[in-house]
Design an enzyme around this catalytic site. Sequence first.
Site, PDB file in Angstrom:
ATOM      1  N   GLU A 148       0.765  -7.109   8.258  1.00 23.44           N
ATOM      2  CA  GLU A 148       1.063  -5.713   8.407  1.00 23.44           C
ATOM      3  C   GLU A 148       1.998  -5.367   7.410  1.00 23.44           C
ATOM      4  OE1 GLU A 148      -1.073  -3.642  10.005  1.00 23.44           O
ATOM      5  OE2 GLU A 148      -1.955  -5.494  10.354  1.00 23.44           O
ATOM      6  N   PRO A 176       0.702  -1.234  -0.069  1.00 26.56           N
ATOM      7  CA  PRO A 176      -0.128   0.002   0.075  1.00 26.56           C
ATOM      8  C   PRO A 176       0.989   1.222   0.035  1.00 26.56           C
ATOM      9  CG  PRO A 176      -0.750  -1.548   1.815  1.00 26.56           C
ATOM     10  CD  PRO A 176       0.649  -1.964   1.085  1.00 26.56           C
ATOM     11  N   ARG A 197       0.223  -8.766 -20.942  1.00 26.72           N
ATOM     12  CA  ARG A 197      -0.544  -8.205 -22.365  1.00 26.72           C
ATOM     13  C   ARG A 197       0.499  -7.575 -23.475  1.00 26.72           C
ATOM     14  NH1 ARG A 197      -3.596  -4.613 -22.816  1.00 26.72           N
ATOM     15  NH2 ARG A 197      -5.012  -5.390 -24.356  1.00 26.72           N
ATOM     16  N   ASP A 218      -5.260  -0.402 -28.159  1.00 23.91           N
ATOM     17  CA  ASP A 218      -5.895  -0.290 -26.918  1.00 23.91           C
ATOM     18  C   ASP A 218      -6.407   1.184 -26.468  1.00 23.91           C
ATOM     19  OD1 ASP A 218      -6.550  -0.380 -23.866  1.00 23.91           O
ATOM     20  OD2 ASP A 218      -6.356  -2.732 -24.581  1.00 23.91           O
TER      21      ASP A 218
END
Length: 256
Positions: free
Chosen positions: A117, A90, A154, A169
């Site tokens: 954590e 995060p 991809r 795309d």
Amino acid sequence: MMTFDIVTIFPAMIEQPLAAGILGRAIERGTLDVKVRDLRDFTTDRHRVVDDVPYGGGPGMVLKPDPIFRALDAIGAERGTPLTVIMTSPQGRRFTQAEAERLSGLPHIVLLCGRYEGFDERVRERVTEELSIGDYVLTGGELAALVVLDAVARFVPGVVGDEQSVAQDSFSRGLLDHPHYTRPATIRSASLSGERDLAVPDVLMSGNHAEIRRWRKREALSRTLERRPDLLDDASLDDEETQILRELKGARHGRD
Ligand code: 9D3
């Protein structure tokens, strides 16, 4: 050929999704080489412990550094060094389509999946980049690692059958996609306002390919303007698209 090593305490969370679809086929064909490594295989104690309490106290557990170092040593011995090691966390920089394209130029990537954590801070000594996939809280790094792998893979030649569809795309071009339709030409649908026949836009049935191309551009631009105006700041538009966008902005005047 591009190789990925994914280090996790939940190998099944990675293996099952990778067996399906476009990535599954690319792995079968040998266009991609993905090895999922169970972090517990790199422990040395009888109970295969991968976590421990935080120094300084507090809630939750921290991933022990030594199994991760041993996993990276083993991967380095097998794949060669230096390794590109990506930590999903995060606290990472935001992962984007531009990052996916950049990473697809590397011969090899190691993805470390966090749990509890997070990692012992000393693991960052061995980490090349730290990436987050967005501002929401996951239960661990496995889904993030899959997202990174999927988006990077991809771009690897031969993974997506149609090279054109990768380059063209719409998101790579910085716009949202236009609407898509397939048969049947009309379909009956019940809604709050009663039964209605939903038709396909006439232009798509017209056979006029210049008109269809223009309609798709207009729809892509109008959706982007409506839902993701932020994308238009960096979008690369041709002259026709710039003109259509001007018209759309004019038509919207006073409606927002
Ligand atoms: C209480 C502080 N939390 C940090 C924001 C603890 C915490 C929450 C979630 C620690 C680890 C996690 C697990 N998440 C990931 O490992 C993760 C993640 C995410 O939660 N969101 C977006 N991208 C990512 S990449 C890895």
